[in-house]
Design an enzyme around this catalytic site. Structure first.
Site, PDB file in Angstrom:
ATOM      1  N   ARG A   1      -8.166  -1.062   5.686  1.00 47.22           N
ATOM      2  CA  ARG A   1      -7.455  -0.019   4.935  1.00 47.22           C
ATOM      3  C   ARG A   1      -6.073  -0.526   4.524  1.00 47.22           C
ATOM      4  O   ARG A   1      -5.485  -0.061   3.564  1.00 47.22           O
ATOM      5  CB  ARG A   1      -7.253   1.239   5.801  1.00 47.22           C
ATOM      6  CG  ARG A   1      -8.512   1.989   6.093  1.00 47.22           C
ATOM      7  CD  ARG A   1      -8.232   3.272   6.815  1.00 47.22           C
ATOM      8  NE  ARG A   1      -7.528   4.217   5.942  1.00 47.22           N
ATOM      9  CZ  ARG A   1      -7.500   5.524   6.176  1.00 47.22           C
ATOM     10  NH1 ARG A   1      -8.084   6.012   7.252  1.00 47.22           N
ATOM     11  NH2 ARG A   1      -6.866   6.336   5.360  1.00 47.22           N
TER      12      ARG A   1
ATOM     13  N   LYS B   1       0.851  -1.208   0.000  1.00 49.56           N
ATOM     14  CA  LYS B   1       0.000   0.000   0.000  1.00 49.56           C
ATOM     15  C   LYS B   1       0.879   1.248   0.000  1.00 49.56           C
ATOM     16  O   LYS B   1       0.641   2.191  -0.750  1.00 49.56           O
ATOM     17  CB  LYS B   1      -0.869  -0.013   1.252  1.00 49.56           C
ATOM     18  CG  LYS B   1      -1.535   1.307   1.589  1.00 49.56           C
ATOM     19  CD  LYS B   1      -2.410   1.256   2.821  1.00 49.56           C
ATOM     20  CE  LYS B   1      -1.659   1.397   4.108  1.00 49.56           C
ATOM     21  NZ  LYS B   1      -1.340   2.787   4.508  1.00 49.56           N
ATOM     22  N   ASN B   2       1.925   1.249   0.835  1.00 49.90           N
ATOM     23  CA  ASN B   2       2.735   2.458   1.017  1.00 49.90           C
ATOM     24  C   ASN B   2       3.751   2.685  -0.089  1.00 49.90           C
ATOM     25  O   ASN B   2       4.447   3.699  -0.083  1.00 49.90           O
ATOM     26  CB  ASN B   2       3.411   2.441   2.395  1.00 49.90           C
ATOM     27  CG  ASN B   2       2.393   2.615   3.504  1.00 49.90           C
ATOM     28  OD1 ASN B   2       1.218   2.907   3.238  1.00 49.90           O
ATOM     29  ND2 ASN B   2       2.811   2.415   4.737  1.00 49.90           N
TER      30      ASN B   2
ATOM     31  N   ASP C   1       5.575   0.782  11.841  1.00 53.21           N
ATOM     32  CA  ASP C   1       4.325   0.140  11.414  1.00 53.21           C
ATOM     33  C   ASP C   1       4.225  -1.305  11.859  1.00 53.21           C
ATOM     34  O   ASP C   1       3.182  -1.935  11.717  1.00 53.21           O
ATOM     35  CB  ASP C   1       4.196   0.182   9.884  1.00 53.21           C
ATOM     36  CG  ASP C   1       3.895   1.572   9.400  1.00 53.21           C
ATOM     37  OD1 ASP C   1       3.938   1.798   8.182  1.00 53.21           O
ATOM     38  OD2 ASP C   1       3.638   2.445  10.248  1.00 53.21           O
TER      39      ASP C   1
ATOM     40  N   ARG D   1       0.920  14.550  12.866  1.00 55.74           N
ATOM     41  CA  ARG D   1       1.293  14.335  11.465  1.00 55.74           C
ATOM     42  C   ARG D   1       1.284  15.620  10.632  1.00 55.74           C
ATOM     43  O   ARG D   1       0.580  15.752   9.647  1.00 55.74           O
ATOM     44  CB  ARG D   1       0.423  13.242  10.858  1.00 55.74           C
ATOM     45  CG  ARG D   1       0.491  11.997  11.737  1.00 55.74           C
ATOM     46  CD  ARG D   1      -0.087  10.790  11.138  1.00 55.74           C
ATOM     47  NE  ARG D   1       0.761  10.269  10.061  1.00 55.74           N
ATOM     48  CZ  ARG D   1       0.401   9.198   9.355  1.00 55.74           C
ATOM     49  NH1 ARG D   1      -0.737   8.619   9.591  1.00 55.74           N
ATOM     50  NH2 ARG D   1       1.182   8.751   8.402  1.00 55.74           N
TER      51      ARG D   1
ATOM     52  N   CYS E   1      -4.122  12.061  13.164  1.00 54.59           N
ATOM     53  CA  CYS E   1      -4.881  10.800  13.244  1.00 54.59           C
ATOM     54  C   CYS E   1      -4.567  10.190  14.617  1.00 54.59           C
ATOM     55  O   CYS E   1      -3.936  10.807  15.460  1.00 54.59           O
ATOM     56  CB  CYS E   1      -4.471   9.869  12.110  1.00 54.59           C
ATOM     57  SG  CYS E   1      -2.795   9.273  12.274  1.00 54.59           S
TER      58      CYS E   1
HETATM   59  C1  EPZ Z   1       4.561   6.980   6.066  1.00 55.64           C
HETATM   60  O1  EPZ Z   1       3.837   8.024   6.701  1.00 55.64           O
HETATM   61  C2  EPZ Z   1       3.628   5.781   6.065  1.00 55.64           C
HETATM   62  N1  EPZ Z   1       2.419   6.085   5.299  1.00 55.64           N
HETATM   63  C3  EPZ Z   1       3.240   5.415   7.511  1.00 55.64           C
HETATM   64  O2  EPZ Z   1       2.442   4.221   7.441  1.00 55.64           O
HETATM   65  C4  EPZ Z   1       4.523   5.103   8.290  1.00 55.64           C
HETATM   66  O3  EPZ Z   1       4.176   4.852   9.640  1.00 55.64           O
HETATM   67  C5  EPZ Z   1       5.468   6.318   8.224  1.00 55.64           C
HETATM   68  O4  EPZ Z   1       5.737   6.647   6.837  1.00 55.64           O
HETATM   69  C6  EPZ Z   1       6.794   6.043   8.919  1.00 55.64           C
HETATM   70  O5  EPZ Z   1       7.408   4.927   8.339  1.00 55.64           O
HETATM   71  C7  EPZ Z   1       2.465   6.007   3.959  1.00 55.64           C
HETATM   72  O6  EPZ Z   1       3.498   5.755   3.365  1.00 55.64           O
HETATM   73  C8  EPZ Z   1       1.172   6.264   3.229  1.00 55.64           C
HETATM   74  P1  EPZ Z   1       6.798  10.347   8.079  1.00 55.64           P
HETATM   75  P2  EPZ Z   1       4.440   9.545   6.680  1.00 55.64           P
HETATM   76  O7  EPZ Z   1       6.673  11.596   7.287  1.00 55.64           O
HETATM   77  O8  EPZ Z   1       5.111   9.793   5.397  1.00 55.64           O
HETATM   78  C9  EPZ Z   1       6.731  13.679  11.471  1.00 55.64           C
HETATM   79  C10 EPZ Z   1       0.597   2.834   7.848  1.00 55.64           C
HETATM   80  O9  EPZ Z   1       0.196   2.281   8.883  1.00 55.64           O
HETATM   81  N2  EPZ Z   1       6.590  14.645  10.372  1.00 55.64           N
HETATM   82  O10 EPZ Z   1       7.998   9.493   7.890  1.00 55.64           O
HETATM   83  O11 EPZ Z   1       3.352  10.455   7.096  1.00 55.64           O
HETATM   84  C11 EPZ Z   1       5.497  12.802  11.637  1.00 55.64           C
HETATM   85  O12 EPZ Z   1       4.516  13.445  12.416  1.00 55.64           O
HETATM   86  C12 EPZ Z   1       1.089   4.274   7.908  1.00 55.64           C
HETATM   87  O13 EPZ Z   1       0.641   2.276   6.723  1.00 55.64           O
HETATM   88  C13 EPZ Z   1       6.650  16.006  10.649  1.00 55.64           C
HETATM   89  O14 EPZ Z   1       6.792  16.420  11.793  1.00 55.64           O
HETATM   90  O15 EPZ Z   1       5.507   9.435   7.854  1.00 55.64           O
HETATM   91  C14 EPZ Z   1       6.063  11.576  12.311  1.00 55.64           C
HETATM   92  O16 EPZ Z   1       6.175  11.805  13.698  1.00 55.64           O
HETATM   93  C15 EPZ Z   1       0.952   4.856   9.304  1.00 55.64           C
HETATM   94  N3  EPZ Z   1       6.531  16.883   9.612  1.00 55.64           N
HETATM   95  C16 EPZ Z   1       7.460  11.446  11.701  1.00 55.64           C
HETATM   96  O17 EPZ Z   1       7.771  12.736  11.159  1.00 55.64           O
HETATM   97  C17 EPZ Z   1       6.370  16.470   8.312  1.00 55.64           C
HETATM   98  O18 EPZ Z   1       6.287  17.322   7.411  1.00 55.64           O
HETATM   99  C18 EPZ Z   1       7.565  10.411  10.586  1.00 55.64           C
HETATM  100  O19 EPZ Z   1       6.609  10.730   9.617  1.00 55.64           O
HETATM  101  C19 EPZ Z   1       6.308  15.081   8.060  1.00 55.64           C
HETATM  102  C20 EPZ Z   1       6.418  14.186   9.095  1.00 55.64           C
END
Ligand code: EPZ
Length: 418
Positions: free
Chosen positions: A399, A22-23, A307, A121, A116
Site C-alpha cells: 500500500r 503517497k501522502n 511513520d 483515527r 485501523c
Molecule cells: C496522516 O494521517 C498520514 N496519512 C499518516 O500516514 C500519518 O501517520 C499521519 O498523518 C501523522 O503524520 C495520510 O496522509 C494519508 P492525523 P492522518 O490527523 O491525517 C488524531 C501512513 O503510514 N485525530 O495527523 O489521519 C489521530 O487519531 C499513514 O502513510 C483525531 O483525534 O493523521 C491521531 O492520533 C499512517 N481527530 C492524531 O490525531 C481527528 O479528527 C494524528 O492524526 C483527526 C486526527
C-alpha cells in the site's frame, strides 16, 4: 495474503530512486475535485491506495487515467457527492473528499472511516473545521452528511496539528467566501505540496508549512500540472535498511530537509551520510555499531515522524545499548515490537513506550505485517537477520511501497514476492 521471502545479511549497494509521496498524492488527487479543467499529476506512485482514490474520483463522475507515472484527472463531469461506503472502508484517506465536495457541490456524504491497526483515527477535527466554515453536519445510520448554502471563511484552531484535518479545511477554504485562518495547523511537507497545488489552481494561501495558514477563497479555480514531492518516509525506509543491513547506497529524489532528526542520529553512531545535493543522499554503513543509547519521541512535523517509528525501532536492534521509543501521535502504534521479538529482538513495550535492548543477534523467522510501516520495519529486520524470513501481508506493505522487492533486489538484497 502474499508474502515476501528474504535471506538476510546481504550488504546493499547501488542507487535507488524514491517515488512521489503517497501522502502528498492522495490529498492532491482529492483537491482535483476543486479544479474546473483537466489536471495532470506527475510522479504519482502506482499503489493500491492511489488506485482506490482514482476509483473514488471516478465514482463521483471524474475521468481518471494513468499513463506511466502521470495521472490525468478531468473533474468537469463530477456530479455525485456521495463517497461509496465500500471505498471509504478500503481507504480512510477518502475522507479527504469531504472538504472539496462540500466546496464544489454544496454537499458531501461519507461513512465514518473505521479505525485501523494503529488507532481509532476519529475525524472530529475534520468535522469541527468544516462546521466553522458553515457546513451543516448530521449523522444518519453511520453516514455523515454535510450540507452548505455556501462556505464562508472563518477562524479554525486545531487542538492538535492534524495532517488530514489541515488538508481538508485548506481545500474547503479555497472556494469559501473570504479568508480562513487555520491555527495549530500541521506543517508536514505534504501540506506545503498541497498548498502549492492549490495555488497553481488559483488559490491564495499564505503560511503553509507554519502553524498559521491563511487561505483566501475565490469563486473558481482553474487547472494545472503538478509534480508530487518525493516520499520522505519511503526514502528514510531505504536509508534505515542500508544503515541496519550495511552497505553503500545513493538515494535519489530524497528531500534531505524533509527528514529532520534522522540524519544527526545516524551520523552520531557512525553511519556516513553525505548530502550530494538537496534531493540526493549517499549512505555508507558497516551495519556494526559501538554501544550507544538512543531515545526518540514521535511528534508532528518537524518532530520525529511517527511513520518512521517502526522502521527506526527495527534499525535500533542493530545498535548495542538500551534505547527508548515514545509514540506520541497514535495510541496503538507499537504492535510491531511483538513481531520483531520473533527475530530474537529484546524489546519491552506497552501502548506508547518501548525499551529496545539492541545488539542481540537476529535470526530469520515468520512474521506478519499489521500496517504498512510496521510491515516495512519487518522487511528491514529480515534484511539484518541471519537466515531466511517470511513476511506475511505483502499487500499491506505494498500500500505504501511500490515494487519494494524489485528495488531492494536491485541493491543486492535477496528478497522475492510470492
Ligand atoms: C496522516 O494521517 C498520514 N496519512 C499518516 O500516514 C500519518 O501517520 C499521519 O498523518 C501523522 O503524520 C495520510 O496522509 C494519508 P492525523 P492522518 O490527523 O491525517 C488524531 C501512513 O503510514 N485525530 O495527523 O489521519 C489521530 O487519531 C499513514 O502513510 C483525531 O483525534 O493523521 C491521531 O492520533 C499512517 N481527530 C492524531 O490525531 C481527528 O479528527 C494524528 O492524526 C483527526 C486526527
Amino acid at each position: 495474503m502474499g508474502e515476501f521471502v528474504v535471506r538476510g545479511r546481504r550488504r546493499l549497494k547501488g542507487t535507488v530512486r524514491v517515488n512521489g509521496a503517497k501522502n502528498a498524492a492522495l490529498p492532491i488527487m482529492a483537491a482535483t475535485v476543486l479544479a474546473t479543467r483537466p489536471v495532470i499529476l506527475h510522479d504519482v506512485p502506482d499503489l493500491r491506495d492511489i488506485r482506490v482514490m482514482s476509483q473514488v474520483l471516478r465514482s463521483l463522475g471524474a475521468e481518471v487515467e494513468r499513463h506511466g507515472t502521470d495521472v490525468f484527472v478531468d473533474p468537469r463531469t463530477i456530479h455525485n457527492y456521495v463517497v461509496p461506503a465500500e471505498l471509504m472502508q478500503e481507504m480512510r484517506a477518502s475522507i479527504f473528499l469531504l472538504g472539496p465536495l462540500l466546496a464544489r457541490l454544496g454537499s458531501a456524504e461519507a461513512t465514518q472511516p473505521g479505525g485501523c491497526a494503529i488507532g481509532q483515527r476519529p475525524i472530529d477535527w475534520h468535522l469541527y473545521a468544516l462546521k466553522q466554515l458553515g457546513a451543516r453536519i448530521c449523522d444518519e445510520e453511520g453516514r455523515t452528511l454535510l450540507r452548505t448554502d455556501g462556505l464562508v471563511g472563518n477562524d479554525v484552531h486545531f487542538p492538535f496539528p492534524s495532517v488530514g484535518a489541515t488538508e481538508n479545511v485548506m481545500m474547503a477554504a479555497a472556494l469559501a467566501q473570504g479568508e480562513t485562518r487555520v491555527r495549530n495547523a500541521a506543517m508536514e511537507p505534504e501540506i506545503v505540496d498541497l498548498a502549492q497545488f492549490l495555488e497553481k489552481l488559483g488559490a491564495t494561501i499564505r503560511g503553509a508549512g507554519t502553524p498559521d495558514i491563511r487561505i483566501t477563497g475565490c469563486q473558481k479555480l482553474g487547472a494545472t500540472e503538478h509534480t508530487v514531492i518525493g516520499d520522505r518516509i519511503e526514502a528514510a525506509t531505504f536509508v534505515l535498511a542500508v544503515a541496519g543491513a550495511g552497505g553503500d547506497v545513493v538515494v535519489e529524489n530524497c528531500m534531505v530537509d524533509h527528514l529532520p532528526g534522522l540524519w544527526s542520529r545516524l551520523e552520531g553512531i557512525g553511519v556516513q551520510v553525505e548530502e550530494i545535493d538537496a534531493e540526493t543522499v549517499h549512505i555508507v554503513s558497516s551495519g556494526v555499531f559501538e554501544p550507544y543509547p538512543i531515545s526518540i519521541s514521535t511528534a508532528p512535523y518537524p518532530g520525529f515522524a511517527t511513520d518512521l517509528q517502526p522502521q527506526f525501532m527495527s534499525f535500533l536492534l542493530q545498535v548495542p545499548g538500551v534505547h527508548l521509543i515514545t509514540e506520541r501521535v497514535f495510541e496503538n502504534r507499537l504492535g510491531h515490537a511483538a513481531e520483531l521479538r520473533r527475530f530474537g529482538a529484546q524489546i519491552v513495550a506497552d501502548q506508547r513506550v518501548a525499551l529496545i535492548y539492541g545488539g542481540h543477534p537476529l535470526y530469520g523467522t515468520v512474521v506478519s505485517a499489521r500496517d504498512l510501516r510496521a510491515g516495512a520495519a519487518l522487511v528491514n529486520a529480515a534484511l539484518m537477520a541471519q537466515g531466511e524470513s517470511v513476511i506475511r501481508g505483502r499487500e499491506i506493505i505494498e500500500r505504501g511501497y511500490e515494487q519494494l522487492d524489485q528495488r531492494l533486489r536491485s541493491l543486492g538484497a535477496e528478497i522475492r514476492a510470492r
